[in-house]
Design a protein around this motif. Sequence first.
Motif: not given
Length: 82
Positions: A44-72
Motif C-alpha cells: 500500500p505504501e508504494s502502490g505496487h500490486v503483483y498478481c501471479l497467474s496461469e494463462a494462455p497469453s499476457a494479452e489474456a491476463v490483461q483482458a481480464v484486468h481491463r474488464r474488471t477495471g484495474h489494467p496492469a
Amino acid sequence: MPAFMDVHTNMKGITKDQLMAAHKADLAIESEQGVHFKQAWADPESGHVYCLSEAPSAEAVQAVHRRTGHPADEVHPVPIIV
C-alpha cells in the motif's frame, strides 16, 4: 500452461479488503479468457500490486484486468517457478 506476473503501479493506499475485492472480480471472469489468477500481493505504501497467474497469453491476463477495471501496467512471462 504459461505463468505470468503482472504489476500494477498506481494503487497507493490499497487495503487488504480492496485487494481481495479486486482479486475476486478477476476470479469471477477469469475462465472467459482461460486465465487462472493464483495469488496477489500488495504494498500500500508504494502502490505496487503483483498478481501471479496461469494463462494462455499476457494479452489474456490483461483482458481480464481491463474488464474488471484495474489494467496492469506490466505483464511479464515467468518461465521458471520453483
